[in-house]
Design a protein around this motif. Structure first.
Motif, PDB file in Angstrom:
ATOM      1  N   ALA A   1      -2.517   3.849   1.193  1.00 44.64           N
ATOM      2  CA  ALA A   1      -1.119   3.971   1.604  1.00 44.64           C
ATOM      3  C   ALA A   1      -0.208   3.770   0.404  1.00 44.64           C
ATOM      4  N   THR A   2       0.899   4.479   0.416  1.00 45.32           N
ATOM      5  CA  THR A   2       1.890   4.321  -0.641  1.00 45.32           C
ATOM      6  C   THR A   2       3.285   4.378  -0.058  1.00 45.32           C
ATOM      7  N   ILE A   3       4.162   3.561  -0.622  1.00 47.67           N
ATOM      8  CA  ILE A   3       5.561   3.599  -0.232  1.00 47.67           C
ATOM      9  C   ILE A   3       6.401   4.230  -1.327  1.00 47.67           C
ATOM     10  N   ARG A   4       5.721   4.680  -2.392  1.00 48.28           N
ATOM     11  CA  ARG A   4       6.454   5.188  -3.551  1.00 48.28           C
ATOM     12  C   ARG A   4       6.598   6.703  -3.534  1.00 48.28           C
ATOM     13  N   GLY A   5       6.030   7.345  -2.531  1.00 48.89           N
ATOM     14  CA  GLY A   5       6.050   8.805  -2.530  1.00 48.89           C
ATOM     15  C   GLY A   5       4.653   9.327  -2.769  1.00 48.89           C
ATOM     16  N   TRP A   6       4.198  10.206  -1.943  1.00 49.71           N
ATOM     17  CA  TRP A   6       2.799  10.591  -1.969  1.00 49.71           C
ATOM     18  C   TRP A   6       2.415  11.389  -3.202  1.00 49.71           C
ATOM     19  N   GLY A   7       1.138  11.306  -3.522  1.00 47.43           N
ATOM     20  CA  GLY A   7       0.619  12.036  -4.666  1.00 47.43           C
ATOM     21  C   GLY A   7      -0.878  12.215  -4.522  1.00 47.43           C
ATOM     22  N   THR A   8      -1.476  12.714  -5.591  1.00 47.50           N
ATOM     23  CA  THR A   8      -2.910  12.976  -5.583  1.00 47.50           C
ATOM     24  C   THR A   8      -3.678  12.065  -6.527  1.00 47.50           C
ATOM     25  N   ARG A   9      -2.986  11.147  -7.160  1.00 44.86           N
ATOM     26  CA  ARG A   9      -3.654  10.220  -8.074  1.00 44.86           C
ATOM     27  C   ARG A   9      -3.792   8.851  -7.424  1.00 44.86           C
ATOM     28  N   SER A  10      -4.934   8.226  -7.614  1.00 44.56           N
ATOM     29  CA  SER A  10      -5.180   6.948  -6.966  1.00 44.56           C
ATOM     30  C   SER A  10      -4.168   5.888  -7.405  1.00 44.56           C
ATOM     31  N   GLU A  11      -3.679   5.969  -8.628  1.00 42.92           N
ATOM     32  CA  GLU A  11      -2.734   4.953  -9.107  1.00 42.92           C
ATOM     33  C   GLU A  11      -1.372   5.045  -8.436  1.00 42.92           C
ATOM     34  N   GLU A  12      -1.153   6.115  -7.683  1.00 41.53           N
ATOM     35  CA  GLU A  12       0.102   6.265  -6.965  1.00 41.53           C
ATOM     36  C   GLU A  12       0.078   5.546  -5.612  1.00 41.53           C
ATOM     37  N   TYR A  13      -1.070   5.002  -5.240  1.00 43.04           N
ATOM     38  CA  TYR A  13      -1.223   4.352  -3.942  1.00 43.04           C
ATOM     39  C   TYR A  13      -1.304   2.842  -4.124  1.00 43.04           C
TER      40      TYR A  13
END
Length: 123
Positions: A98-110
């Motif tokens: 889950a991410t609150i920063r805006g979805w992406g395809t990189r694991s560091e974005e979650y």
């Protein structure tokens, strides 16, 4: 904080289907984009699919397009990964994120991760 609990993994023959579930809880879950990643032994964790916080947008990795779908049940706070026409190369531990920063395809974005569920596809 967000807590994620995956379920639904198992052993399946090539060409078969599985549905993974991820039960989400926490005060920010309604404002979180949710995703699925997978990691095979000795390999990096790779993006599989993501769905927006509204449920109106989805993104799938090229390797699973046409075979996997992602969906979200707001009443149950659960995200699903429906997997069809499974192949041996789909074998991996599948993680919900889950991410609150805006979805992406990189694991560091979650920001938050579940414990993972094993999917094994036999040939």
């Amino acid at each position: 904080q967000v807590r994620l609990v995956e379920s639904g993994g198992g052993l399946v023959q090539a060409g078969g289907s599985l549905r993974l579930s991820c039960a989400a809880s926490g005060r920010t879950i309604s404002s979180s984009d949710l995703g699925w990643f997978r990691q095979a032994p000795g390999k990096e964790r790779l993006f599989v699919a993501a769905i927006s916080r509204s449920g109106s947008m989805a993104n799938l990795a090229d390797s699973v397009k046409g075979r996997f779908t992602i969906s979200r049940d707001f009443a149950k706070n659960t995200v699903y990964l429906q997997m069809s026409d499974l192949k041996p190369e789909d074998t991996a531990v599948y993680y919900c994120a889950a991410t609150i920063r805006g979805w992406g395809t990189r694991s560091e974005e979650y920001d938050f991760w579940g414990q993972g569920t094993q999917v094994t596809v036999s040939s």
